[in-house]
Design an enzyme around this catalytic site. Structure first.
Site, PDB file in Angstrom:
ATOM      1  N   ASN A  56     -12.761 -37.037  66.543  1.00  0.00           N
ATOM      2  CA  ASN A  56     -13.389 -37.672  65.386  1.00  0.00           C
ATOM      3  C   ASN A  56     -12.399 -38.719  64.900  1.00  0.00           C
ATOM      4  O   ASN A  56     -11.401 -38.388  64.278  1.00  0.00           O
ATOM      5  CB  ASN A  56     -13.665 -36.626  64.298  1.00  0.00           C
ATOM      6  CG  ASN A  56     -14.145 -37.266  63.000  1.00  0.00           C
ATOM      7  OD1 ASN A  56     -14.467 -38.458  62.968  1.00  0.00           O
ATOM      8  ND2 ASN A  56     -14.203 -36.486  61.933  1.00  0.00           N
ATOM      9  N   GLU A  98     -14.433 -26.051  60.386  1.00  0.00           N
ATOM     10  CA  GLU A  98     -13.282 -26.831  59.951  1.00  0.00           C
ATOM     11  C   GLU A  98     -12.829 -26.388  58.556  1.00  0.00           C
ATOM     12  O   GLU A  98     -13.380 -26.858  57.549  1.00  0.00           O
ATOM     13  CB  GLU A  98     -13.647 -28.324  59.895  1.00  0.00           C
ATOM     14  CG  GLU A  98     -14.033 -28.903  61.234  1.00  0.00           C
ATOM     15  CD  GLU A  98     -13.702 -30.397  61.318  1.00  0.00           C
ATOM     16  OE1 GLU A  98     -13.068 -30.790  62.284  1.00  0.00           O
ATOM     17  OE2 GLU A  98     -14.068 -31.143  60.393  1.00  0.00           O
ATOM     18  N   HIS A 116     -19.518 -33.488  57.725  1.00  0.00           N
ATOM     19  CA  HIS A 116     -18.061 -33.386  57.693  1.00  0.00           C
ATOM     20  C   HIS A 116     -17.605 -33.220  56.242  1.00  0.00           C
ATOM     21  O   HIS A 116     -18.204 -33.801  55.334  1.00  0.00           O
ATOM     22  CB  HIS A 116     -17.422 -34.639  58.315  1.00  0.00           C
ATOM     23  CG  HIS A 116     -15.956 -34.456  58.548  1.00  0.00           C
ATOM     24  ND1 HIS A 116     -15.044 -34.589  57.542  1.00  0.00           N
ATOM     25  CD2 HIS A 116     -15.264 -34.107  59.662  1.00  0.00           C
ATOM     26  CE1 HIS A 116     -13.828 -34.335  58.037  1.00  0.00           C
ATOM     27  NE2 HIS A 116     -13.937 -34.041  59.319  1.00  0.00           N
ATOM     28  N   SER A 127      -6.264 -29.922  62.275  1.00  0.00           N
ATOM     29  CA  SER A 127      -4.905 -30.014  62.834  1.00  0.00           C
ATOM     30  C   SER A 127      -4.769 -29.376  64.218  1.00  0.00           C
ATOM     31  O   SER A 127      -3.728 -28.833  64.550  1.00  0.00           O
ATOM     32  CB  SER A 127      -3.885 -29.420  61.862  1.00  0.00           C
ATOM     33  OG  SER A 127      -3.910 -30.108  60.627  1.00  0.00           O
ATOM     34  N   GLU A 140     -15.292 -34.478  54.616  1.00  0.00           N
ATOM     35  CA  GLU A 140     -14.986 -35.737  53.914  1.00  0.00           C
ATOM     36  C   GLU A 140     -16.258 -36.388  53.395  1.00  0.00           C
ATOM     37  O   GLU A 140     -16.275 -36.986  52.315  1.00  0.00           O
ATOM     38  CB  GLU A 140     -14.214 -36.681  54.860  1.00  0.00           C
ATOM     39  CG  GLU A 140     -12.783 -36.186  55.066  1.00  0.00           C
ATOM     40  CD  GLU A 140     -12.197 -36.493  56.427  1.00  0.00           C
ATOM     41  OE1 GLU A 140     -12.723 -37.370  57.136  1.00  0.00           O
ATOM     42  OE2 GLU A 140     -11.202 -35.841  56.783  1.00  0.00           O
ATOM     43  N   LYS A 200     -12.772 -40.900  62.657  1.00  0.00           N
ATOM     44  CA  LYS A 200     -12.881 -41.215  61.219  1.00  0.00           C
ATOM     45  C   LYS A 200     -12.868 -42.739  61.034  1.00  0.00           C
ATOM     46  O   LYS A 200     -13.464 -43.444  61.829  1.00  0.00           O
ATOM     47  CB  LYS A 200     -11.772 -40.494  60.446  1.00  0.00           C
ATOM     48  CG  LYS A 200     -11.737 -38.993  60.793  1.00  0.00           C
ATOM     49  CD  LYS A 200     -10.868 -38.164  59.913  1.00  0.00           C
ATOM     50  CE  LYS A 200     -10.963 -36.702  60.313  1.00  0.00           C
ATOM     51  NZ  LYS A 200     -10.248 -35.803  59.446  1.00  0.00           N
ATOM     52  N   GLY A 222      -6.142 -32.509  58.479  1.00  0.00           N
ATOM     53  CA  GLY A 222      -5.171 -33.564  58.183  1.00  0.00           C
ATOM     54  C   GLY A 222      -3.918 -33.081  57.480  1.00  0.00           C
ATOM     55  O   GLY A 222      -3.150 -33.880  56.953  1.00  0.00           O
TER      56      GLY A 222
END
Ligand code: 13P
Length: 257
Positions: free
Chosen positions: A13, A171, A99, A217, A101, A15, A177
């Site tokens: 991904n 996730e 996701h 991660s 985010e 991003k 991250g």
């Protein structure tokens, strides 16, 4: 992984990273080193504008191209949005939906996730549906309840044949991250819970066939241990998918005999 019953999928991904020039540099570097990766599917989910070029760059490989978002309507006055049909026509195979985010910054909810999954399936795309708990939720001990709620909402109204085309990515928000990975046991525990929910709703045969990835991660060092877990069928990888050597090592970890 359980290669007997389901596909292992290693998906990057990207991003909001990489220009067209950088995408080409990545493709030029990775293509000669890709090998056969016969045991897993490799996917790169890239920003919308670079999708058509990425499809062309990887057309002579077995790397599939994915999108990072989609709208749930099939046309209309939704400035800045893209339909599933548009993605399909330019050669997209997978699309990330829900996701964290997008849930956090762009108002994605469990209900829009459900509508987007249906739109993606109707256009012939494979949704990669993201679910996961925050650190506070984990510490409160409500991870299983939250995952149960997110997965049930996401998959509501799907039939078994549609479910077989869906990929779920677990996730945990605290691992995205942050460099802080879930332990292999923590990752497997939640992937197993997700498979249980699918079993309850769609039956054992469907549950056995669904790919459930871990994301957060995942990197060249920890991928092998995570992928060795029976219910972790791949990875959704952010940072480490931006670097060719790291991404190749994760693919290699998924291809160990
Ligand atoms: P990182 O691998 O950078 O933690 O990102 C994970 C992720 O959000 C993939 O969708």
């Amino acid at each position: 992984m359980n290669r007997k019953y389901r596909k292992t999928i290693i998906a990057g991904n990207w991003k909001m990273n990489k220009t067209l020039t950088e995408t080409k540099a990545f493709a030029d570097e990775i293509k000669p080193q890709l090998g056969k990766h016969k045991w897993c599917e490799v996917v790169l989910c890239v920003p919308f504008v670079n999708i058509p070029a990425a499809v062309r760059m990887f057309k002579d490989t077995r790397v599939a191209i994915g999108a990072e978002n989609v709208h749930f309507e099939d046309h209309g006055a939704f400035t800045g949005e893209v339909t599933a049909e548009m993605l399909k026509e330019v050669g997209v195979k997978y699309v990330i939906i829900g996701h964290s985010e997008r849930r956090e910054y762009y108002g994605e909810t469990d209900f829009t996730v459900n509508k987007k999954i249906k739109a993606a399936l109707a256009a012939g795309l494979h949704p990669i549906v993201c679910v996961g708990e925050s650190l506070e939720q984990r510490e409160l001990g409500v991870t299983a309840e939250l995952i149960n709620y997110q997965v049930k909402c996401a998959l509501s109204g799907l039939d078994a044949s549609q479910m077989r085309k869906v990929v779920i990515a677990y996730e945990p928000l605290w691992a995205i991250g942050t460099g802080k990975t879930a332990t292999a046991e923590q990752a497997n525990e939640v992937c197993e819970i997700i498979r249980g929910i699918i079993r309850h709703q769609f039956g054992a045969r469907v549950a056995r066939a669904v790919t459930i990835q871990y994301g957060g991660s995942m990197n060249a060092k920890n991928a092998a241990e995570l992928l060795a877990q029976p219910d972790v069928d791949g990875g959704l990888i952010g940072g480490a998918a931006l670097k060719v050597p790291d991404f190749l090592q994760i693919i290699a970890a998924a291809n160990q005999e």
